[in-house]
Write an enzyme that holds these catalytic residues in place. Structure first.
Site, PDB file in Angstrom:
ATOM      1  N   MET A  14     -29.301  11.988  79.092  1.00 30.34           N
ATOM      2  CA  MET A  14     -29.010  12.500  77.735  1.00 30.34           C
ATOM      3  C   MET A  14     -27.372  12.734  77.457  1.00 30.34           C
ATOM      4  SD  MET A  14     -30.449  11.699  75.306  1.00 30.34           S
ATOM      5  CE  MET A  14     -32.418  12.256  74.955  1.00 30.34           C
ATOM      6  N   GLU A  70     -36.492  34.694  90.248  1.00 30.59           N
ATOM      7  CA  GLU A  70     -37.546  34.779  88.775  1.00 30.59           C
ATOM      8  C   GLU A  70     -37.405  34.105  88.440  1.00 30.59           C
ATOM      9  OE1 GLU A  70     -34.678  36.642  90.819  1.00 30.59           O
ATOM     10  OE2 GLU A  70     -35.400  38.530  91.286  1.00 30.59           O
ATOM     11  N   LYS A 125     -37.951  53.764  88.339  1.00 32.23           N
ATOM     12  CA  LYS A 125     -38.932  53.608  89.648  1.00 32.23           C
ATOM     13  C   LYS A 125     -38.957  54.752  89.377  1.00 32.23           C
ATOM     14  CE  LYS A 125     -38.738  53.891  93.999  1.00 32.23           C
ATOM     15  NZ  LYS A 125     -37.474  53.660  95.185  1.00 32.23           N
ATOM     16  N   PHE A 133     -26.633  51.073  91.153  1.00 38.12           N
ATOM     17  CA  PHE A 133     -26.725  50.010  91.527  1.00 38.12           C
ATOM     18  C   PHE A 133     -28.786  49.704  90.714  1.00 38.12           C
ATOM     19  CE2 PHE A 133     -29.069  47.697  95.125  1.00 38.12           C
ATOM     20  CZ  PHE A 133     -27.648  47.369  94.849  1.00 38.12           C
ATOM     21  N   GLN A 134     -27.671  48.322  90.725  1.00 37.71           N
ATOM     22  CA  GLN A 134     -28.842  46.907  90.233  1.00 37.71           C
ATOM     23  C   GLN A 134     -28.991  47.496  88.998  1.00 37.71           C
ATOM     24  OE1 GLN A 134     -31.215  46.192  93.084  1.00 37.71           O
ATOM     25  NE2 GLN A 134     -30.596  44.272  93.488  1.00 37.71           N
TER      26      GLN A 134
HETATM   27  C1  LIG Z   1     -29.807  24.399  81.642  1.00 37.32           C
HETATM   28  C2  LIG Z   1     -29.288  23.882  80.314  1.00 37.32           C
HETATM   29  N1  LIG Z   1     -27.729  23.223  80.871  1.00 37.32           N
HETATM   30  C3  LIG Z   1     -27.664  21.706  80.170  1.00 37.32           C
HETATM   31  C4  LIG Z   1     -28.646  21.319  78.860  1.00 37.32           C
HETATM   32  C5  LIG Z   1     -27.990  19.751  78.414  1.00 37.32           C
HETATM   33  N2  LIG Z   1     -28.300  19.037  78.708  1.00 37.32           N
HETATM   34  C6  LIG Z   1     -29.272  18.371  77.833  1.00 37.32           C
HETATM   35  S1  LIG Z   1     -29.911  16.586  78.579  1.00 37.32           S
HETATM   36  C7  LIG Z   1     -29.141  16.813  79.421  1.00 37.32           C
HETATM   37  C8  LIG Z   1     -29.427  15.877  81.063  1.00 37.32           C
HETATM   38  C9  LIG Z   1     -30.330  15.536  81.094  1.00 37.32           C
HETATM   39  O1  LIG Z   1     -29.757  15.591  82.425  1.00 37.32           O
HETATM   40  P1  LIG Z   1     -31.934  14.802  83.770  1.00 37.32           P
HETATM   41  O2  LIG Z   1     -32.515  16.197  84.143  1.00 37.32           O
HETATM   42  O3  LIG Z   1     -30.672  13.558  84.815  1.00 37.32           O
HETATM   43  O4  LIG Z   1     -32.210  13.828  82.803  1.00 37.32           O
HETATM   44  P2  LIG Z   1     -32.500  12.437  81.676  1.00 37.32           P
HETATM   45  O5  LIG Z   1     -31.700  12.921  80.616  1.00 37.32           O
HETATM   46  O6  LIG Z   1     -31.499  12.147  82.536  1.00 37.32           O
HETATM   47  O7  LIG Z   1     -32.890  12.012  81.996  1.00 37.32           O
HETATM   48  C10 LIG Z   1     -28.381  17.648  79.454  1.00 37.32           C
HETATM   49  C11 LIG Z   1     -27.263  18.174  80.498  1.00 37.32           C
HETATM   50  C12 LIG Z   1     -29.373  21.745  79.293  1.00 37.32           C
HETATM   51  N3  LIG Z   1     -30.044  20.579  78.469  1.00 37.32           N
HETATM   52  N4  LIG Z   1     -29.696  22.793  79.512  1.00 37.32           N
END
Ligand SMILES: Cc1ncc(C[n+]2csc(CCOP(=O)(O)OP(=O)(O)O)c2C)c(N)n1
Lengths: 559, 161
Positions: free
Chosen positions: A471, A50, A162, A112-113
């Site tokens: 990042m 979803e 529902k 449920f749900q």
């Molecule tokens: C759902 C989610 N969880 C955690 C983060 C924190 N976060 C921001 S950037 C990042 C790293 C992303 O890694 P990747 O997708 O490999 O991209 P890159 O930075 O290497 O291009 C994380 C963990 C986020 N933005 N979103």
């Protein structure tokens, strides 16, 4: 005419001209799916999660400007939508999310749900509804679409018990669509406010136009160009606003903020007037608030009064639709000639370009993005995941048109880009669509590959594969003494085989000289493609304003 | 600063949660909140008493205005509005203290609505200050329970009239 709630639901979708619906079935929505089975004019896209449905509806909305629609069952189906709804909320995206609910008589019994989805989504929707009676369905659904798409757009959730979707009533269209009483949208501003703004513009020696997603939402691109050229002011566009002003226009200075250009950030520091249009002074844009635009008056134009003066002190508040306000301003604002300010800005642009090490012999992620730009002649729809990939996609691709750059700005949702690309491709079947991805993010919604294959969508995923949560690793390198806690993700699937396992194409690229041909091959393939670019593992995103620093402390890479 | 905010809302499912949620999500504590139908049964009035930073409150008011079910929001100016609250106080008594309590109540034009062997229930209406004063005076007799309605308020003169 006697109709069931589910019949009426379908009729309402038709009335709202919904052409595509993303979703996933479950117990309490089977009656609705039974009607969808016959509604051949409404394309139903079965996602594999979803969350994918919500992001796809959002990507569809961003690419087309229409309202995206998704549908999920009660309980876990509804809660799986939550991240997608919050993503759309933060970026003001028009979306209507329908959720099934247990019958009215069971609500509150931990049936449920059962999940209290209107309670859960209250802070992340523009508005939400529980339809308690089949007779209220028409009014509520038309209000939901109206609210989602007008003013500052946003997601609206409609919960359908529902018994409401199976209930049978005597049905007749109301004479007029229902409009909620307390809901107001302001289009034009009072002429006296416009005059104040025009006076401030006239008095300014160093004006600076700062625009955001509002320009794209209101379709004010043309007016913005005319206005900027009239007053000869440099223009910056936020991540959300990329393409709202042509990236190849000489007045454009790039994106501002944490990973904004040197010029865009210094212009804030040096200007004497900020004209903010449809932008919200996000902390990722302003840097340390005390150091933000220290010498400037601020005019803030926004359709949402609550966005004005939320983060910074504003001198002239203008509430209204960006396009309408620009039209009003264009009636009174006189031409401003170029002066030393323009020379200063142009000189900065030349001496501080956004660039990278081009002589490494390895694949640089920036190079991949540039090559995608060239191969698509700058006219692709680019979606992004979150992290370094997102920043490189915004810095190294030039967006000349609106609705070409699609990215989770406010919430920063990893896993957004791929399902959003699916939605965008559904809405724009003829466009070339690329999801510029990280190897971490892509694994968050990779199950949607089945959706892309099933729908025969030629979406391309360009993984900038650094085998890191890049990042976060960059922050760890710069601010945590290179202690790479939980960011090394070398253990990963073989993305080429993974694509093939779904029945899609996979191409691995590990040499710079193969980058361009691989991109072109991907474009020529009719179905979905994963391009796995093995890039420099520890490449960093520059420029950067360290968290908590002022924009004037922008750091650039050393090449 | 203390503010009394009047919020006119559509009398719909969830509206109380929406309004109170805006305050709580900003760490804003509500001192009192009353809600009831107006002369139009589809419209309710909430009266909210809060104190806190003015700029945050300004933001909350704008957010309130944005809620689809909210029709009007007014920050009632102290001098130009009337404010009333009702309070029930159950206070301990015996044959020795009963008359004294009733006399004080009388001075405050409070009503005695229940007389028992060991306690009295007194109903008092007025401004918060008046009620606070009365509660103070009851303290020595040992208060058993207090139920306050919270402030209801409106502007003395309406703007468009
Ligand atoms: C759902 C989610 N969880 C955690 C983060 C924190 N976060 C921001 S950037 C990042 C790293 C992303 O890694 P990747 O997708 O490999 O991209 P890159 O930075 O290497 O291009 C994380 C963990 C986020 N933005 N979103």
């Amino acid at each position: 005419m006697k109709l069931t709630g589910s019949d009426i639901f379908i009729e309402c979708l038709r009335k709202e001209k919904v052409e595509v619906l993303f979703g996933y079935p479950g117990g309490v929505v089977i009656p609705i799916f039974d009607k969808l089975y016959d509604a051949k004019d409404i394309r139903f896209v079965l996602t594999r999660h979803e969350q994918g449905a919500a992001h796809a509806a959002d990507g569809y909305a961003r690419a087309t400007g229409k309202t995206g629609v998704c549908l999920a069952t009660s309980g876990p189906g509804a809660t799986n939508l939550v991240t997608g709804i919050a993503t759309a909320y933060m970026d003001s995206i028009p979306m209507v999310a329908f959720t099934g609910q247990v019958p009215m008589s069971l609500i509150g019994t931990d049936a449920f749900q059962e999940a209290d989805i209107t309670g859960i989504t209250r802070p992340i929707t523009k508005h939400n509804f529980l339809i308690s009676d089949t007779s209220k369905m028409v009014d509520i659904i038309s209000e939901a679409f109206y609210i989602a798409s007008t003013g500052r757009p946003g997601p609206v959730l409609v919960d359908l018990p529902k018994d409401v979707s199976t209930g049978m009533i005597d049905f007749e269209w109301p004479e007029k669509p229902s409009i909620p009483k307390g809901y107001k949208v302001v289009k034009y501003a009072d002429p006296s406010v416009i005059k104040n703004a025009a006076d401030a513009i006239k008095a300014s020696k160093k004006p600076y136009i700062y625009t955001g997603g509002g320009i794209i939402i209101s379709g004010a691109g043309k007016e913005l160009v005319t206005f900027a050229e009239r007053i000869n002011a440099p223009v910056t566009t936020t991540l959300m606003g990329l393409g709202g002003f042509p990236g190849s226009h000489p007045l454009w200075v790039g994106m501002p903020g944490m990973h904004g250009t040197y010029t865009a950030n210094m212009a804030f520091t040096d200007c004497d007037l900020v004209i903010a249009i449809g932008a919200r002074f996000d902390d990722r844009v302003t840097g340390k608030i005390e150091g933000f635009a220290p010498n400037a008056k601020i005019i803030h134009i926004d359709t949402d009064p609550a966005a004005i003066a939320k983060n910074v002190k504003v001198d002239i508040a203008v509430v209204g639709d960006a396009k309408a306000i620009l039209e009003q301003l264009l009636e009174v604002v006189k031409k401003r000639d170029r002066n030393g300010w323009n020379d200063y800005i142009d000189e900065m642009k030349t001496s501080h370009p956004v660039t990278y090490d081009k002589k490494s012999g390895t694949i640089k992620p920036q190079y991949v993005v540039e090559q995608i730009y060239e191969a698509t002649k700058g006219d692709a729809i680019i979606t992004t995941e979150v992290g370094q990939n997102q920043m490189w996609a915004s810095l190294f691709y030039t967006y000349d048109k609106p609705r070409r750059f699609i990215s989770s700005g406010g919430l920063g949702t990893m896993g957004y880009g791929f399902p959003a690309a699916i939605g965008a491709q559904m809405g724009k079947p003829d466009a070339i669509v690329f999801d510029i991805a990280g190897d971490g993010s892509i694994q968050m919604n990779i199950q949607e590959m089945a959706t892309a294959v099933e729908q025969k969508l030629p979406v391309n995923i360009a993984i900038l594969n650094n085998k890191f949560l890049g990042m976060v690793r960059q922050w760890q390198e710069l601010f945590y003494g290179k202690r790479y806690s939980s960011t090394n993700i070398e253990l990963q699937p073989d993305f080429v085989k993974l694509a093939e396992a779904y029945g899609a194409h996979g191409i691995r690229v590990d040499k710079p000289e193969n980058v361009r041909s691989a991109i072109e091959e991907a474009i020529s393939i009719k179905g979905p493609v994963i391009l796995d670019f093995i890039v420099d593992r520890e490449e960093n995103v520059w420029p950067m304003v360290a968290p908590g620093a002022a924009l004037s402390e922008v750091m650039e890479g050393l090449f | 600063m203390r503010h009394i905010i009047s919020v006119i809302v559509e009398n719909k499912f969830g509206v109380l949660a929406r309004v109170s949620g805006l305050f709580s999500s900003r760490g804003y504590n509500i001192d009192s909140l009353t809600v009831g139908e107006t002369n139009d049964p589809e419209v309710s009035r909430m009266t909210i008493v809060v104190k806190g930073d003015d700029s945050i409150l300004d933001q909350v008011m704008k957010q309130l205005n944005k809620l689809v079910d909210v029709i009007e929001v007014v920050d009632l100016p102290r001098e130009q509005s009337v404010r009333r609250e009702l309070c029930l106080i159950k206070v301990n008594c015996n044959s020795g203290t009963r008359t004294e309590i009733l006399e004080i109540a009388n001075v405050f034009r409070a009503k005695t609505i229940h007389i028992g062997h060991t306690s009295l229930i007194i109903q008092i209406t007025g401004t918060e200050e008046k009620i606070n004063g009365f509660i103070n005076l009851m303290e020595p007799f040992k208060i058993l329970e207090v139920a306050r309605t919270g402030v209801a308020a409106m502007q003395r003169e309406s703007k468009e009239q």
